[in-house]
Write an enzyme that holds these catalytic residues in place. Sequence first.
Site, PDB file in Angstrom:
ATOM      1  N   GLN A  11      -7.242  -3.073  -2.798  1.00 46.66           N
ATOM      2  CA  GLN A  11      -7.658  -4.467  -2.869  1.00 46.66           C
ATOM      3  C   GLN A  11      -8.787  -4.737  -1.886  1.00 46.66           C
ATOM      4  O   GLN A  11      -8.634  -4.540  -0.686  1.00 46.66           O
ATOM      5  CB  GLN A  11      -6.450  -5.353  -2.524  1.00 46.66           C
ATOM      6  N   GLY A  12      -9.932  -5.184  -2.395  1.00 44.35           N
ATOM      7  CA  GLY A  12     -11.078  -5.470  -1.534  1.00 44.35           C
ATOM      8  C   GLY A  12     -11.320  -6.967  -1.422  1.00 44.35           C
ATOM      9  O   GLY A  12     -12.208  -7.513  -2.092  1.00 44.35           O
ATOM     10  N   SER A  14     -10.525  -9.022   2.017  1.00 40.86           N
ATOM     11  CA  SER A  14     -10.932  -9.386   3.384  1.00 40.86           C
ATOM     12  C   SER A  14     -12.224  -8.693   3.791  1.00 40.86           C
ATOM     13  O   SER A  14     -12.520  -7.575   3.356  1.00 40.86           O
ATOM     14  CB  SER A  14      -9.845  -8.984   4.374  1.00 40.86           C
ATOM     15  N   GLU A  44       1.561 -11.212  -4.899  1.00 41.85           N
ATOM     16  CA  GLU A  44       1.898 -10.478  -3.689  1.00 41.85           C
ATOM     17  C   GLU A  44       3.063 -11.175  -2.996  1.00 41.85           C
ATOM     18  O   GLU A  44       4.017 -10.553  -2.559  1.00 41.85           O
ATOM     19  CB  GLU A  44       0.689 -10.399  -2.757  1.00 41.85           C
ATOM     20  N   GLU A  96      -0.227 -18.593  10.541  1.00 38.87           N
ATOM     21  CA  GLU A  96      -0.916 -19.878  10.682  1.00 38.87           C
ATOM     22  C   GLU A  96      -1.348 -20.423   9.316  1.00 38.87           C
ATOM     23  O   GLU A  96      -1.206 -21.613   9.037  1.00 38.87           O
ATOM     24  CB  GLU A  96      -2.138 -19.724  11.603  1.00 38.87           C
TER      25      GLU A  96
END
Lengths: 360, 390
Positions: B123-124, B126, B241, B373
Amino acid sequence: MNFQLSDDQRAIKRTARDLLASRYRPETVRELADDERGFTDEQWLELAELGWPGVIVPEADGGLGLGAIELVVIQEEIGYALAPTPLLSTVSAALLLVAAGDQEQRSRWLPSLAAGETRGTVAVWDERSGWAPDGSELESVDGRLTGTKVAVADAASAEFVIVAGADARHSLVRSDDPGAEIAPERSLDPTRKFYTVKLSGACADQLRAGDGERITRAYATIVTAVAAENVGVAQRALEMAVAHAKDRKQFGRAIGSYQAVSHRCAQMLLEVEGARSLCYWAGWALDHDPAVAVRAASMAKAYASDAGFRVTAAALQVHGGIGFTWEHDLHFFLKRAKANGHAFGDGRWHRDRVAELSGI
Amino acid sequence: MDLTLSPSEQAFRDELRAWLEANHPGALPREEQGSFEFRRAWQRRLHDAGWAGISWPERYGGRGASLIEQAIFNEEIVRARTPQLANVLGLAMGGPTVIAHGTEEQRQRYLPPILSADEIWCQGFSEPESGSDLASLKTRATRSGDGWVITGQKVWTTYAQHAKWCMLLARTNPDAPRHQGLSYFLMDMEQEGVQVRPLRQITGEAEFNELFLEQARVPESNIIGGEGNGWAVAITTLMHERATLAFGLQVSVQIALQELVEHAERSPGSNGRAAAADPLVRQRLAQLMIEAEVLRLNAYRGLSATMQGGVPGPEGSLAKWHWSEVNQALTELAMDISGVRALAIEGDGVGDNNWTYRFLRARANSIEGGTTEILKNIVAERVLGLPRMR
């Protein structure tokens, strides 16, 4: 697998929410907090008409014969409304009578308890026992009890007190017995009335049919009911905090848009939902899975005791100065949550039970 | 309320449990490449028996399992302590995204090799400067002939070293509002323009990588969900996810907790007694048991709410955040129980038999797959309805 309330349970919840909201408006709660007795006959009779004092009393004994889960549902709403009522005390006394009373004692007391004609309460805590129902040294000598129990809820308005004595033997003592002195305590929580019950050779009718396991399960039901009440108290405090955070503006915007505030609210939700999940599970297990029920109840009580205080305290922080005033209602929630946290064993006490029941 | 499994759910669980017991592949080899190939073989074995991608529709190789069956599967596969499947990202994220947003042709092309683990996915999303604020990503895709040329940098790319396909989010229109200028590509990892560099983490191992893209090429047919719709497609991936996570996570905590109790019973405390006899240790163990139960119950509550109302209840949003706190507290207690022995790293320092490793690895739990957060923001805004943070 279905973790949702049934239609009937949802109906009970709705009825309870609506009725309690109309009968226990904030100004009413405030009046009752100042009142010595803490409830009116009218309020009691209305709850009695719904059958709530006997919600978990078997039908054969004059009750509704419903389960612990229905009790959880009602208790959650009692907490949400912050209703000052001797309901929990009477339900607790009924649970012990069901667990340990012989036929004569059951038929003498349970139908009138279930109908709301009589009220009872339970006295556990003494210097020796703490909250352990089998830790007391109060000996019944020739059918007479001597010793002092504290933090006995609603004792003055109850016809009798179920007293935990030595070796988990429980006895019924009538409140008007000449050997029973019932003195009001100035308690943290003004929405429930607590008393010191001093027994000096009080006439004690020992519950004759109790075995340890049944009594343990009765207490597990009681602690689950207290825990459920804290879920309701915390839920309401969370809603008050969120409403305030949306409404209150500082530095030109709603304080709920600041993460220091919104993340505190998210944390409150986490704890309320965690406590709720555990209470529903414990209630369900008490009805359907006795092997895990006692441990589940202690888990629920441990978690809800701590969460109740933390959530109401967080709500106070979100409210800022106004939350610290007597005029604002929040302090009643904080006090009820903290007092409930201590009733029938606090978080630390029940965590110790969880460890013990897990074989640690 | 009914917290028991129905007879058919129980039958499903028993069948799976028996199969896992009979087919457990044994312990994972220690060395990296060998261990990955071992996991690939394990996934193939599951696939051959029809246990891979069970929630996928039958026509795409799944068995159209219900949510509860998917939950049971996630619980049992962890409970059996089997190795993680090689193509976990393809199974949990890539496949469901292609099923939801892909064309029929794309589904036929990509889904079977995900199940068989013939083609591994990564998975690309971030980037070094776009973590939580994913929509600010800068990797640029420009049109060239009948396809796209992509240049940029990705990071935290798990399994990039094994992957054939990368779910790549790149900016196709720099002039559009930032959420609308993105497209979702399936990028072939086996090409000149893609450089994979392992990223060593605080545990010493390299689970994930940096990805350097220099004029990487992707044909037009490899856009999922159409040009400019990358954000919506990416959200599907992220939702998958999180949704499938809770059941496996709560079981892994239950297992770790059993091991922690054994650790406390075996380890010396004070006064010649076991650490488990220490009242403070007992309190912390009991609290963890309670929290682990909350994780389990919330997972079931969330599932019930989803089955009845089509949307998860509020408790669903809490799962990953709460799990990370519990898992961190659990490994912290393990370290405290170990005492000075926690300073010694056993063996090669990797794996579940080593509390020091698990303690270090757990620090990522509150960051990976959405930081705590960000999850709190989501709870505050979408569940509590608090105003958006600015």
